[in-house]
Write a protein that holds these residues in place. Sequence first.
Motif, mmCIF file in Angstrom:
data_model
loop_
_atom_site.group_PDB
_atom_site.id
_atom_site.type_symbol
_atom_site.label_atom_id
_atom_site.label_comp_id
_atom_site.label_asym_id
_atom_site.label_seq_id
_atom_site.Cartn_x
_atom_site.Cartn_y
_atom_site.Cartn_z
ATOM 1 N N GLU A 71 -28.905 -44.309 -16.781
ATOM 2 C CA GLU A 71 -30.050 -44.745 -17.585
ATOM 3 C C GLU A 71 -29.623 -45.804 -18.603
ATOM 4 O OE1 GLU A 71 -32.798 -42.773 -21.037
ATOM 5 O OE2 GLU A 71 -32.272 -41.510 -19.321
ATOM 6 N N LEU A 72 -28.494 -45.588 -19.248
ATOM 7 C CA LEU A 72 -27.994 -46.538 -20.234
ATOM 8 C C LEU A 72 -27.662 -47.884 -19.594
ATOM 9 C CD1 LEU A 72 -26.874 -46.965 -23.210
ATOM 10 C CD2 LEU A 72 -24.657 -46.528 -22.161
ATOM 11 N N LEU A 73 -26.983 -47.844 -18.460
ATOM 12 C CA LEU A 73 -26.587 -49.089 -17.799
ATOM 13 C C LEU A 73 -27.788 -49.875 -17.292
ATOM 14 C CD1 LEU A 73 -23.446 -47.863 -15.858
ATOM 15 C CD2 LEU A 73 -23.480 -49.441 -17.798
ATOM 16 N N THR A 74 -28.779 -49.204 -16.758
ATOM 17 C CA THR A 74 -29.955 -49.924 -16.251
ATOM 18 C C THR A 74 -30.844 -50.444 -17.374
ATOM 19 O OG1 THR A 74 -31.125 -47.822 -15.975
ATOM 20 C CG2 THR A 74 -30.019 -48.746 -14.029
ATOM 21 N N SER A 75 -30.691 -49.883 -18.593
ATOM 22 C CA SER A 75 -31.520 -50.345 -19.703
ATOM 23 C C SER A 75 -30.894 -51.510 -20.472
ATOM 24 C CB SER A 75 -31.799 -49.188 -20.664
ATOM 25 O OG SER A 75 -30.617 -48.820 -21.350
ATOM 26 N N LEU A 76 -29.677 -51.909 -20.112
ATOM 27 C CA LEU A 76 -29.040 -53.028 -20.814
ATOM 28 C C LEU A 76 -29.847 -54.309 -20.613
ATOM 29 C CD1 LEU A 76 -25.267 -52.499 -19.944
ATOM 30 C CD2 LEU A 76 -26.380 -52.085 -22.134
ATOM 31 N N ASP A 77 -30.019 -55.061 -21.710
ATOM 32 C CA ASP A 77 -30.734 -56.329 -21.587
ATOM 33 C C ASP A 77 -29.882 -57.517 -22.018
ATOM 34 O OD1 ASP A 77 -30.714 -55.631 -24.207
ATOM 35 O OD2 ASP A 77 -32.845 -55.987 -24.577
ATOM 36 N N THR A 78 -28.669 -57.262 -22.517
ATOM 37 C CA THR A 78 -27.729 -58.335 -22.836
ATOM 38 C C THR A 78 -26.391 -58.019 -22.185
ATOM 39 O OG1 THR A 78 -26.994 -57.254 -24.868
ATOM 40 C CG2 THR A 78 -28.818 -58.823 -25.077
ATOM 41 N N ASP A 79 -25.599 -59.064 -22.002
ATOM 42 C CA ASP A 79 -24.293 -58.885 -21.367
ATOM 43 C C ASP A 79 -23.316 -58.169 -22.287
ATOM 44 O OD1 ASP A 79 -25.215 -60.146 -19.155
ATOM 45 O OD2 ASP A 79 -24.099 -61.996 -19.434
ATOM 46 N N ILE A 80 -22.536 -57.284 -21.685
ATOM 47 C CA ILE A 80 -21.456 -56.598 -22.390
ATOM 48 C C ILE A 80 -20.161 -56.970 -21.682
ATOM 49 C CG2 ILE A 80 -20.440 -54.368 -22.919
ATOM 50 C CD1 ILE A 80 -23.038 -53.401 -23.707
ATOM 51 N N ASP A 81 -19.241 -57.571 -22.418
ATOM 52 C CA ASP A 81 -17.938 -57.922 -21.862
ATOM 53 C C ASP A 81 -17.015 -56.725 -21.995
ATOM 54 O OD1 ASP A 81 -18.224 -60.716 -21.109
ATOM 55 O OD2 ASP A 81 -18.508 -61.094 -23.253
ATOM 56 N N VAL A 82 -16.398 -56.355 -20.886
ATOM 57 C CA VAL A 82 -15.483 -55.219 -20.863
ATOM 58 C C VAL A 82 -14.117 -55.742 -20.421
ATOM 59 C CG1 VAL A 82 -15.007 -52.945 -19.890
ATOM 60 C CG2 VAL A 82 -17.371 -53.664 -20.262
ATOM 61 N N TYR A 83 -13.122 -55.563 -21.283
ATOM 62 C CA TYR A 83 -11.765 -56.031 -21.013
ATOM 63 C C TYR A 83 -10.883 -54.821 -20.737
ATOM 64 C CZ TYR A 83 -13.356 -60.388 -23.107
ATOM 65 O OH TYR A 83 -14.052 -61.532 -23.387
ATOM 66 N N LEU A 84 -10.323 -54.756 -19.548
ATOM 67 C CA LEU A 84 -9.353 -53.714 -19.210
ATOM 68 C C LEU A 84 -7.979 -54.315 -19.454
ATOM 69 C CD1 LEU A 84 -8.622 -50.937 -18.067
ATOM 70 C CD2 LEU A 84 -8.675 -51.963 -15.791
ATOM 71 N N VAL A 85 -7.251 -53.775 -20.428
ATOM 72 C CA VAL A 85 -5.956 -54.349 -20.796
ATOM 73 C C VAL A 85 -4.804 -53.395 -20.475
ATOM 74 C CG1 VAL A 85 -6.804 -55.974 -22.504
ATOM 75 C CG2 VAL A 85 -6.352 -53.645 -23.190
ATOM 76 N N LEU A 86 -4.938 -52.707 -19.370
ATOM 77 C CA LEU A 86 -3.858 -51.858 -18.876
ATOM 78 C C LEU A 86 -3.036 -52.631 -17.857
ATOM 79 C CD1 LEU A 86 -5.694 -48.476 -18.179
ATOM 80 C CD2 LEU A 86 -4.159 -49.000 -20.063
ATOM 81 N N TYR A 93 -4.551 -46.634 -14.242
ATOM 82 C CA TYR A 93 -5.174 -47.950 -14.064
ATOM 83 C C TYR A 93 -6.238 -47.930 -12.969
ATOM 84 C CZ TYR A 93 -5.777 -52.846 -12.809
ATOM 85 O OH TYR A 93 -6.323 -54.061 -12.517
ATOM 86 N N GLN A 94 -5.928 -47.385 -11.801
ATOM 87 C CA GLN A 94 -6.870 -47.387 -10.674
ATOM 88 C C GLN A 94 -8.136 -46.591 -10.979
ATOM 89 O OE1 GLN A 94 -7.044 -49.189 -8.057
ATOM 90 N NE2 GLN A 94 -5.058 -50.165 -8.291
ATOM 91 N N ASP A 95 -7.990 -45.449 -11.635
ATOM 92 C CA ASP A 95 -9.162 -44.629 -11.970
ATOM 93 C C ASP A 95 -10.085 -45.342 -12.954
ATOM 94 O OD1 ASP A 95 -8.273 -42.601 -10.318
ATOM 95 O OD2 ASP A 95 -7.227 -41.542 -11.942
ATOM 96 N N VAL A 96 -9.488 -45.957 -13.979
ATOM 97 C CA VAL A 96 -10.295 -46.670 -14.971
ATOM 98 C C VAL A 96 -10.965 -47.880 -14.325
ATOM 99 C CG1 VAL A 96 -10.230 -47.952 -17.148
ATOM 100 C CG2 VAL A 96 -8.878 -45.870 -16.883
ATOM 101 N N ARG A 97 -10.229 -48.590 -13.497
ATOM 102 C CA ARG A 97 -10.803 -49.763 -12.830
ATOM 103 C C ARG A 97 -11.973 -49.351 -11.923
ATOM 104 N NH1 ARG A 97 -8.381 -55.221 -10.862
ATOM 105 N NH2 ARG A 97 -10.118 -55.938 -9.614
#
Length: 166
Positions: A71-86, A93-97
């Motif tokens: 519900e939260l993801l489908t209600s997003l109306d602006t871009d959210i940048d997500v940086y994986l720094v592992l 790493y694989q599970d988080v990715r």
Amino acid sequence: MPPDSRTNTGRNCTRFQAAGARRFQGRANVVVSSVLVVLITLMANYLSFRHYHRWDWTSEGLFTLSPRTHELLTSLDTDIDVYLVLSSGESNYQDVRELLERYRAESQHVVLHFVDPDREPSEYQLIAERFGLARAMLADGSAAADVAVVMSNGDRVWKITRDDLV
């Protein structure tokens, strides 16, 4: 020429024409069938691209997102940048990715950036300066980012530490 030889020649000519017509019909069937197979394949590819869905076939539902997350993801109306720094060699790493990929599959507003501090030190340095990240020493003595994931939306920044991933 005897009359029998003219009749025989006519029959041979008709046989050759019939054989040629059968060959042409067989080749035409092969071409039409091949075109149909290609068209069906293209249509199936187009439909699977337009109606993409990820399935979780694990018996425990390990990769199924909760209804609240969906519900939260489908209600997003602006871009959210997500940086994986592992580092890609780290154990989780694989599970988080995979989890982040599922987030991106749910919402077009999730923009993923994968930065490996070991393989891309200059890229990591830019992100570290931008978000105020520090380096941490791991149990094996190697240096790594003190956080695992950084999320940003405009001026708002959220950091998820390595300890939060447990």
